[in-house]
Design an enzyme around this catalytic site. Structure first.
Site, short mmCIF file in Angstrom:
data_model
loop_
_atom_site.label_atom_id
_atom_site.label_comp_id
_atom_site.label_asym_id
_atom_site.label_seq_id
_atom_site.Cartn_x
_atom_site.Cartn_y
_atom_site.Cartn_z
N SER A 65 12.69 40.83 -6.30
CA SER A 65 12.43 40.59 -4.87
C SER A 65 13.51 39.77 -4.15
O SER A 65 13.48 39.69 -2.93
CB SER A 65 11.11 39.85 -4.69
OG SER A 65 10.07 40.75 -4.81
N LYS A 68 15.30 41.46 -1.47
CA LYS A 68 14.67 41.71 -0.17
C LYS A 68 15.36 40.94 0.95
O LYS A 68 15.31 41.33 2.12
CB LYS A 68 13.19 41.32 -0.22
CG LYS A 68 12.35 42.20 -1.15
CD LYS A 68 10.95 41.64 -1.32
CE LYS A 68 10.09 42.49 -2.23
NZ LYS A 68 8.80 41.86 -2.52
N TYR A 190 13.28 51.40 -2.69
CA TYR A 190 12.70 50.09 -3.00
C TYR A 190 12.83 49.74 -4.49
O TYR A 190 13.26 48.64 -4.85
CB TYR A 190 11.23 50.05 -2.55
CG TYR A 190 10.53 48.78 -2.95
CD1 TYR A 190 10.70 47.61 -2.21
CD2 TYR A 190 9.70 48.73 -4.07
CE1 TYR A 190 10.05 46.42 -2.59
CE2 TYR A 190 9.06 47.56 -4.45
CZ TYR A 190 9.24 46.41 -3.70
OH TYR A 190 8.62 45.25 -4.08
N TYR A 242 5.86 33.69 -1.31
CA TYR A 242 4.54 34.29 -1.12
C TYR A 242 3.47 33.23 -0.88
O TYR A 242 3.66 32.35 -0.05
CB TYR A 242 4.17 35.19 -2.33
CG TYR A 242 5.35 35.99 -2.80
CD1 TYR A 242 5.91 36.95 -1.96
CD2 TYR A 242 5.95 35.75 -4.02
CE1 TYR A 242 7.01 37.67 -2.36
CE2 TYR A 242 7.07 36.47 -4.41
CZ TYR A 242 7.59 37.41 -3.58
OH TYR A 242 8.68 38.12 -3.97
N VAL A 260 10.40 38.50 -9.59
CA VAL A 260 9.62 38.51 -10.84
C VAL A 260 10.49 38.68 -12.10
O VAL A 260 9.97 38.61 -13.21
CB VAL A 260 8.47 39.55 -10.84
CG1 VAL A 260 7.38 39.19 -9.86
CG2 VAL A 260 8.99 40.96 -10.61
N1 GLN Z 1 9.62 45.10 -7.91
C1 GLN Z 1 8.60 44.09 -7.87
C2 GLN Z 1 7.29 44.66 -7.36
O1 GLN Z 1 7.29 45.40 -6.42
C3 GLN Z 1 9.09 42.96 -7.01
C4 GLN Z 1 8.10 41.83 -6.91
C5 GLN Z 1 8.73 40.46 -6.94
O2 GLN Z 1 9.84 40.24 -7.42
N2 GLN Z 1 7.97 39.50 -6.47
O3 GLN Z 1 6.26 44.38 -7.89
#
Ligand code: GLN
Length: 306
Positions: A65, A68, A190, A242, A260
């Site tokens: 993420s 992003k 994505y 988050y 993650v």
């Molecule tokens: N690719 C992961 C997902 O969509 C990204 C989530 C993350 O890094 N928080 O679950």
């Protein structure tokens, strides 16, 4: 005041080694499950271009993420204010992959860093770019000053095979008219952006433009205007972790973003950018040791944006 960051890193590492790592690796993406859980690395780049590092800081890991922020930067550069009609800037207070709020909010995600928001930004980039995957990775290579940065097809494929929740998010948003392209194309873009691999050093370098008022420091190229840079840092501060964004702000006091894969990047404008990596995650999906490390780091150095 200048710091001997290398020594501070060592001291903090010894300190966190004594606390039990209560995290758990993100094995919901099968390909991430095989990473050595005991890895730990940190790399800091100061605004005057000095590098400081400790541990496994030269090993590649999946930034997930964290990417992003980079898709948001490119979309904001191209789309300007129009972007905010399709995604908000409020902390969600919900897990990164939550569906519930999206129904109430009629398909408009709370912010660009939860999965729903990043999927809308992906949809925008597919419309805006002629060769979306190619042009996006070139943007990332420019920011990182590293032409070897790439997607990892194994990780992207592995997530695609279990990506039911992300598929549900795109479908729900499409039903509300907030996705223009084909669902499969949005998901493919994505999963690829999440699969990008970097070292701590690459990651800190890539985010230097946000510590340097929108200018990539090595080439001197302006990536974002001052106002857009301020706003991206503000969203990282309020939404980068988050439903743990308040906690990160409270304990660390820097704009940052987690993934993650166990990476965290954080920055102090006009001072430095720091990247940590430790694969075990806490219950909110943020690196357990990375959060602890950064909390001790800003406490010891007494530097934060507040
Ligand atoms: N690719 C992961 C997902 O969509 C990204 C989530 C993350 O890094 N928080 O679950």
């Amino acid at each position: 005041m200048s710091f001997d960051y290398n020594n501070i890193f060592k001291e903090i590492f010894l300190q966190i080694e004594q606390t039990q790592d209560r995290g758990k690796i993100a094995d919901y993406i099968p390909e991430l499950g095989g990473v050595d859980p005991n890895k730990f690395g940190v790399h800091l780049i100061s605004i005057d271009g000095r590098h400081y590092s400790f541990g496994d800081s030269d090993e590649l890991f999946s930034i997930q993420s964290i990417a992003k922020v980079l898709t948001l930067s490119l979309a904001y550069k191209l789309e300007n204010q129009k972007l905010w009609k399709r995604v908000g800037v409020e902390p969600s207070g919900n897990p990164f992959n939550s569906l519930v709020q999206l129904e109430y909010d009629e398909g408009v995600p709370r912010n660009p860093f939860i999965n729903a928001g990043a999927l809308v930004i992906s949809d925008m980039l597919i419309s805006l770019l002629e060769y979306p995957k190619q042009e996006f990775i070139e943007f990332v290579r420019k920011l990182s000053n590293n032409n070897k940065i790439d997607y990892c097809s194994r990780i992207a494929q592995s997530e695609k095979e279990v990506g039911y929740r992300n598929a549900a998010l795109v479908n729900l948003m499409k039903s509300f008219g907030n996705i223009d392209n084909e669902v499969d194309d949005v998901l493919d873009f994505y999963f690829n952006l999440c699969s990008i691999r970097m070292t701590n050093k690459d990651l800190a370098q890539t985010f230097m433009y946000l510590a340097n008022n929108g200018i990539e420091p090595i080439s001197g190229e302006r990536i974002l205007s001052l106002s857009k840079t301020k706003r991206i840092n503000a969203i990282m501060q309020t939404c980068g972790f988050y439903d743990e964004a308040g906690e990160f702000s409270f304990k660390v006091g820097l704009p940052g973003k987690s993934g993650v894969g166990g990476g965290i990047v954080a920055l102090l404008p006009n001072k430095y950018c720091i990247a940590t990596w430790s694969p075990k995650l806490n219950k909110k999906g943020n690196s357990f040791k990375g959060m602890k490390f950064l909390e001790l780091f800003t406490t010891k150095t007494e530097l934060s944006i507040f």
